[in-house]
Structures are given as C-alpha cells and as structure tokens.
Design a protein around this motif. Structure first.
Motif, PDB file in Angstrom:
ATOM      1  N   TYR A 180       0.846  -0.883  -0.104  1.00 55.87           N
ATOM      2  CA  TYR A 180       0.226   0.378   0.193  1.00 55.87           C
ATOM      3  C   TYR A 180       1.160   1.113  -0.313  1.00 55.87           C
ATOM      4  N   VAL A 181       0.671   1.770  -1.422  1.00 56.43           N
ATOM      5  CA  VAL A 181       1.930   3.411  -1.371  1.00 56.43           C
ATOM      6  C   VAL A 181       0.781   4.304  -1.371  1.00 56.43           C
ATOM      7  N   PRO A 182       1.938   5.478  -1.023  1.00 54.92           N
ATOM      8  CA  PRO A 182       0.887   6.848  -1.406  1.00 54.92           C
ATOM      9  C   PRO A 182       0.337   6.771  -2.466  1.00 54.92           C
ATOM     10  N   THR A 183       0.089   7.591  -3.354  1.00 56.36           N
ATOM     11  CA  THR A 183      -0.412   8.186  -4.338  1.00 56.36           C
ATOM     12  C   THR A 183       0.636   8.545  -5.280  1.00 56.36           C
ATOM     13  N   TRP A 184       1.429   9.793  -4.585  1.00 52.82           N
ATOM     14  CA  TRP A 184       2.717  10.063  -5.539  1.00 52.82           C
ATOM     15  C   TRP A 184       4.081   9.270  -5.475  1.00 52.82           C
ATOM     16  N   MET A 185       3.584   8.066  -5.408  1.00 48.83           N
ATOM     17  CA  MET A 185       5.090   6.944  -5.641  1.00 48.83           C
ATOM     18  C   MET A 185       5.621   7.243  -6.682  1.00 48.83           C
ATOM     19  N   SER A 186       6.846   7.195  -6.888  1.00 46.17           N
ATOM     20  CA  SER A 186       7.076   7.305  -8.514  1.00 46.17           C
ATOM     21  C   SER A 186       6.729   5.771  -9.129  1.00 46.17           C
ATOM     22  N   ASP A 187       6.508   6.271 -10.718  1.00 45.86           N
ATOM     23  CA  ASP A 187       6.537   5.266 -11.539  1.00 45.86           C
ATOM     24  C   ASP A 187       7.338   4.302 -11.324  1.00 45.86           C
ATOM     25  N   GLY A 188       8.904   4.838 -11.897  1.00 48.15           N
ATOM     26  CA  GLY A 188       9.873   3.496 -12.049  1.00 48.15           C
ATOM     27  C   GLY A 188      10.274   2.772 -10.343  1.00 48.15           C
ATOM     28  N   PHE A 189       9.916   2.883  -8.974  1.00 50.06           N
ATOM     29  CA  PHE A 189       9.846   1.950  -8.240  1.00 50.06           C
ATOM     30  C   PHE A 189       8.849   0.988  -8.358  1.00 50.06           C
ATOM     31  N   GLY A 190       7.334   1.784  -8.486  1.00 46.59           N
ATOM     32  CA  GLY A 190       6.508   1.266  -8.588  1.00 46.59           C
ATOM     33  C   GLY A 190       6.547   0.012  -9.318  1.00 46.59           C
ATOM     34  N   ASP A 191       7.760   0.037 -10.859  1.00 42.05           N
ATOM     35  CA  ASP A 191       7.582  -0.664 -11.681  1.00 42.05           C
ATOM     36  C   ASP A 191       8.605  -2.281 -10.832  1.00 42.05           C
ATOM     37  N   ARG A 192       9.539  -1.536 -10.346  1.00 41.73           N
ATOM     38  CA  ARG A 192      10.726  -2.083  -9.394  1.00 41.73           C
ATOM     39  C   ARG A 192       9.263  -3.121  -8.438  1.00 41.73           C
ATOM     40  N   LEU A 193       8.490  -3.112  -7.625  1.00 45.30           N
ATOM     41  CA  LEU A 193       7.678  -3.643  -7.005  1.00 45.30           C
ATOM     42  C   LEU A 193       7.136  -4.697  -8.389  1.00 45.30           C
ATOM     43  N   ASP A 194       6.338  -4.202  -8.924  1.00 46.87           N
ATOM     44  CA  ASP A 194       5.527  -5.148 -10.229  1.00 46.87           C
ATOM     45  C   ASP A 194       6.223  -5.814 -10.637  1.00 46.87           C
ATOM     46  N   GLU A 195       7.889  -6.308 -10.906  1.00 41.33           N
ATOM     47  CA  GLU A 195       8.855  -6.552 -11.379  1.00 41.33           C
ATOM     48  C   GLU A 195       9.306  -8.213 -10.504  1.00 41.33           C
ATOM     49  N   LEU A 196       8.745  -7.667  -8.483  1.00 38.55           N
ATOM     50  CA  LEU A 196       9.744  -8.181  -8.543  1.00 38.55           C
ATOM     51  C   LEU A 196       8.088  -9.058  -7.282  1.00 38.55           C
ATOM     52  N   GLY A 197       6.719  -9.002  -8.248  1.00 43.61           N
ATOM     53  CA  GLY A 197       5.623  -9.760  -8.071  1.00 43.61           C
ATOM     54  C   GLY A 197       5.003  -9.474  -7.282  1.00 43.61           C
ATOM     55  N   ALA A 198       5.120  -7.949  -6.615  1.00 42.52           N
ATOM     56  CA  ALA A 198       3.831  -7.647  -5.403  1.00 42.52           C
ATOM     57  C   ALA A 198       3.202  -6.591  -6.179  1.00 42.52           C
ATOM     58  N   ARG A 199       1.728  -6.869  -5.058  1.00 43.25           N
ATOM     59  CA  ARG A 199       0.600  -6.274  -5.482  1.00 43.25           C
ATOM     60  C   ARG A 199       0.546  -4.751  -5.422  1.00 43.25           C
ATOM     61  N   VAL A 200       0.596  -3.656  -6.114  1.00 37.11           N
ATOM     62  CA  VAL A 200       0.787  -2.151  -5.897  1.00 37.11           C
ATOM     63  C   VAL A 200      -0.798  -1.940  -5.898  1.00 37.11           C
ATOM     64  N   HIS A 201      -0.739  -1.120  -4.253  1.00 41.93           N
ATOM     65  CA  HIS A 201      -2.548  -0.379  -4.017  1.00 41.93           C
ATOM     66  C   HIS A 201      -1.837   0.881  -3.928  1.00 41.93           C
ATOM     67  N   ARG A 202      -2.089   2.205  -4.767  1.00 40.75           N
ATOM     68  CA  ARG A 202      -2.153   3.180  -4.281  1.00 40.75           C
ATOM     69  C   ARG A 202      -3.672   3.939  -3.872  1.00 40.75           C
ATOM     70  N   SER A 203      -2.902   4.771  -2.940  1.00 40.56           N
ATOM     71  CA  SER A 203      -3.893   4.937  -1.835  1.00 40.56           C
ATOM     72  C   SER A 203      -4.619   6.185  -1.747  1.00 40.56           C
ATOM     73  N   GLU A 204      -5.520   6.875  -1.627  1.00 36.93           N
ATOM     74  CA  GLU A 204      -5.769   8.259  -1.825  1.00 36.93           C
ATOM     75  C   GLU A 204      -6.874   8.032  -0.188  1.00 36.93           C
ATOM     76  N   ARG A 205      -6.511   9.365  -0.267  1.00 33.34           N
ATOM     77  CA  ARG A 205      -7.155   9.931   0.993  1.00 33.34           C
ATOM     78  C   ARG A 205      -8.776   9.955   0.549  1.00 33.34           C
ATOM     79  N   ARG A 206      -9.708   9.297   1.422  1.00 31.43           N
ATOM     80  CA  ARG A 206     -11.160   9.264   1.565  1.00 31.43           C
ATOM     81  C   ARG A 206     -11.791  10.106   2.715  1.00 31.43           C
ATOM     82  N   ASN A 207     -12.320  10.993   1.814  1.00 35.72           N
ATOM     83  CA  ASN A 207     -13.323  11.461   3.054  1.00 35.72           C
ATOM     84  C   ASN A 207     -13.878  11.343   4.418  1.00 35.72           C
ATOM     85  N   ASP A 208     -13.917  10.058   4.662  1.00 28.00           N
ATOM     86  CA  ASP A 208     -13.977   9.757   5.863  1.00 28.00           C
ATOM     87  C   ASP A 208     -12.863   9.157   6.537  1.00 28.00           C
TER      88      ASP A 208
END
Length: 425
Positions: free
Chosen positions: A191-219
């Motif tokens: 679970y990552v913030p919305t501002w995480m770099s795409d490059g680092f996300g690609d690295r996690l993808d290559e390792l098989g991790a499921r990446v979830h960008r986490s937006e702030r919700r109103n509640d």
C-alpha cells in the motif's frame, strides 16, 4: 554457558501490561488492541542474553538462541539444527532474488568523515554500512524475523494456509518486503501513497508485489492513507508484514541483530566505549530495536534519535513526556500526527513515530536525547557520505546529519557510531 537456553521468554504490552507466551503463534499485536484503540505495542521479554557459541555465516543463525521467532519454534519442538536449516534455506532463496544475504555487514572507522568533522585520531566516526545488505537497507532484518516465524508456524502445522502479506511503504521497507516475499513465494500487497514514483512501482511489479495506490477518503481519520488501507487489509486477514512494532512486534526481533553486530564489531576493533550512537528515526522501529540491543550488550551507549525540522513527531513526544514515569499509558496525548511532513530525507517522513515508546525507553535508559537536523544539514550529510564512498540516500545518511547538528557538544576524542542504510533509488 547454557547451550540449550532460549533467551526470549515472551511478550508484554508496554501500555496495558498484557502478557503473551512465546509459544503463541502469530502473536503480532497486543490482544487488547482494537481498531479504535491502537495505542498498544508488544515488547520482547527476555532473560540474560546467550553468548553465541560461534559466529555462523548467517547472522540470524548466529543469534538463534536470542531471537523470539526461534524461541517460538523451540517451544513447539523444532530443534536448533532445523531452525538453522530453515534460516539457510530462506537465505539461499533470497540470494537468488537479490544477490545478498543476512551476513554481518561492514563496520569501520571512516577516516574521511572523521577528518571532515574534526575528530581526532583517538576518536572518529564509525560507520555500520547496511547499503550492501538485502534490499540495500536494514529493513529486511526486521521483516526476516516475521517471515521465519511464519515459515516455522507453517512447518509446525500451526498455519494451514498462506494469507497475503501486507505492508504500507513506498521505500526501502517495501523493496525489502517484495524481495523476501518473492524468495518465499508468498503473495504480498504493498500500500503506497499516490505520489510514489512510477519507476519504483515498476520495480515492485517486477518482484511480483501487488501495488495499491492509496488515496485519502473523505471519511478517513488523520494519518497516512496507505497505512489506513494496510490496516484494512490486516483486518480482513492479511499478515502485517511491516516494520512498525504496534502492527507486528516480531519486526523488532530481527532488528536487534544490527545492534548486536555493532557491539561485537566495536569490541573486535578495540573500542572500549561507544560514546554516542546516531540513528535516523521515521517510524522508530530501527532506533527502538538497535537501542535495546546495544543497551543489553554494549552497556549504555547514548542513543541520539535523529529527525528533521520538517518532521519531528518523536522530538515533540519527548518534550511532552518529560516527567511522566509511564508515558505509554498516555500514548494518545503524547504521540500525535505531524501535519504536512517535508524533507529531502523522505524515508523518515512518517507523520507519527509508531515505535516511539521503544525509542523513548532506549534514549532515556542510555542517556541520549532527540536531535533535530536542519535541511541544510541533511543535504550536507548526504554530500559528505557520498564523498566518503557511501552510496546511500538522504534518508540513509540522516544519522550523519544528526552528528552535524550535535557537533558542537561532541568531544574530538569521542567514538561515534552512525548507520548508512538505504541505497539511492
């Protein structure tokens, strides 16, 4: 020496005093912690440390009798030979993924940094270099003890299925988690913030991790949205594969190996006394585990908890806790969320110091204090470290920034320890 004794006895919550036997499987959080009362943390209850009979190639095998995961396995009949085999099997799988294993990392005096900071030949800056460790940082040590507990529980028939692992991070902890999860063939959600770099996300993808960008919700309540989504996943059955003690106390178990190594290596280098240890503090598990380990072995080496002027929730909690004998009982009032964290050292921008109780205990008991580094000192420390040959990120050199901030009070003959951790991504 007792060759069979296991040092760890069990767990006790720093807030409410709840006790958990060491044989309890998957004892990650205090049993009294709830979704609305998270102000609890399980801490290791240990007898006298067992001096390792000899150093093994793997640091977790060396300190087997002092680790909580091993005491858990021992309580269920898994002998040391099999525990060491389990360590080596996982270590070998990790080396296939990352080309690094859990060996003792280098510890040496940096002549360049010592000279640049004006320390004498009798003193100096001693660097524990974690940049060549698994994932390029110390984070994997904290996660490996969780993974070992899970694999032991699985082998002992105490974990029937493999629930997903979950972590909230977009930095070194996420990378370490992804490496370990891939090596163990265990599913991982990051679970990552919305501002995480795409490059680092690609690295996690290559390792098989499921990446979830986490937006702030109103509640959403105050706090990191990625951490909130992580907690939702844990509530639904995921394993907290994390470096925050309140979410999984087992992470503090493995983190202690770094402090034990420093003490052993300092003694081998002829250092009679470590005068100060500077540790960068984000979530706080790093300083809490290393401080506790060093207090046990080296004696009271004063711990200086380093944060930046743009994010210093621990230093604020330190001031708020002054004169309070049991600060954990006043957790919600003492440790509060830091508004708008900012720093070049972005890996320690946790808006709360989750393991502040352990850091506070280590700092108080050792005679240290918090240190606030300016952004100029963060930049200067990063440049100095690179000139000295350490390819660490601004986060990974933030301990050195603390030395710069405190330099006027440091004697020229003092022996100073810093940790370089976190390769530049």
């Amino acid at each position: 020496m007792d060759d069979t004794r296991m040092a760890v006895i069990g767990w006790r919550c720093a807030t409410c005093g709840a006790e958990v036997p060491v044989a309890t499987p998957l004892a990650f959080r205090c049993p009294n912690a709830t979704a609305t009362d998270r102000c609890h943390v399980l801490q290791i209850v240990s007898g006298p440390r067992v001096d390792p009979p000899e150093r093994q190639p793997n640091t977790f095998a060396t300190d087997d009798q002092n680790l909580a995961w091993a005491a858990f396995a021992d309580a269920h009949g898994m002998d040391r030979a099999r525990r060491n085999e389990l360590v080596e099997e996982l270590d070998a799988a990790i080396r296939v993924v990352d080309d690094a294993g859990f060996v003792a990392t280098p510890f040496a005096r940096s002549a360049f940094l010592s000279d640049e900071l004006g320390l004498s030949a009798r003193g100096g800056i001693w660097v524990k270099d974690e940049t060549g460790g698994v994932g390029g940082s110390q984070k994997a040590r904290f996660l490996f003890s969780i993974l070992l507990h899970l694999r032991a529980a699985q082998e002992l028939g105490l974990l029937a299925e493999r629930p997903p692992l979950a972590i909230a991070s977009c930095g070194n902890a996420a990378l370490a988690a992804a490496i370990l999860a891939k090596a163990a063939d265990w599913p991982l959600d990051v679970y990552v913030p919305t501002w995480m770099s795409d490059g680092f996300g690609d690295r996690l993808d290559e390792l098989g991790a499921r990446v979830h960008r986490s937006e702030r919700r109103n509640d959403d309540p105050a706090g990191d949205p990625a951490m909130l989504r992580f907690r939702d996943a844990v509530a639904e059955g995921s394993v907290p594969f994390t470096v925050q003690g309140p979410e999984n106390g087992l992470c503090l178990d493995g983190g202690r190996t770094l402090g034990w190594e420093v003490c052993e290596q300092a003694a081998a280098a002829g250092i009679a006394q470590i005068d100060r240890v500077f540790i960068q503090v984000g979530g706080g598990a790093f300083a809490a585990a290393v401080g506790a380990a060093m207090n046990d072995v080296c004696g009271p080496a004063p711990l200086f908890a380093v944060q930046t002027e743009g994010c210093a929730p621990f230093e604020r909690a330190w001031r708020r806790s002054e004169g309070i004998e049991h600060p954990a009982e006043n957790w919600a009032q003492i440790m509060t969320v830091w508004d708008d964290p900012s720093s070049l050292a972005d890996g320690i921008l946790d808006d709360e110091t989750y393991d502040w109780v352990g850091v506070l205990e280590a700092v108080r008991s050792s005679g240290g204090r918090p240190v606030i580094a300016t952004e100029e000192q963060v930049r200067e420390a990063h440049a100095l470290a690179h000139r000295a040959g350490f390819e660490a990120s601004p986060t990974g050199t933030a301990g050195l920034a603390g030395v710069l901030a405190a330099r006027t009070e440091i004697g020229d003959d003092e022996q100073i320890v810093v940790v370089m951790s976190g390769v530049t991504r």
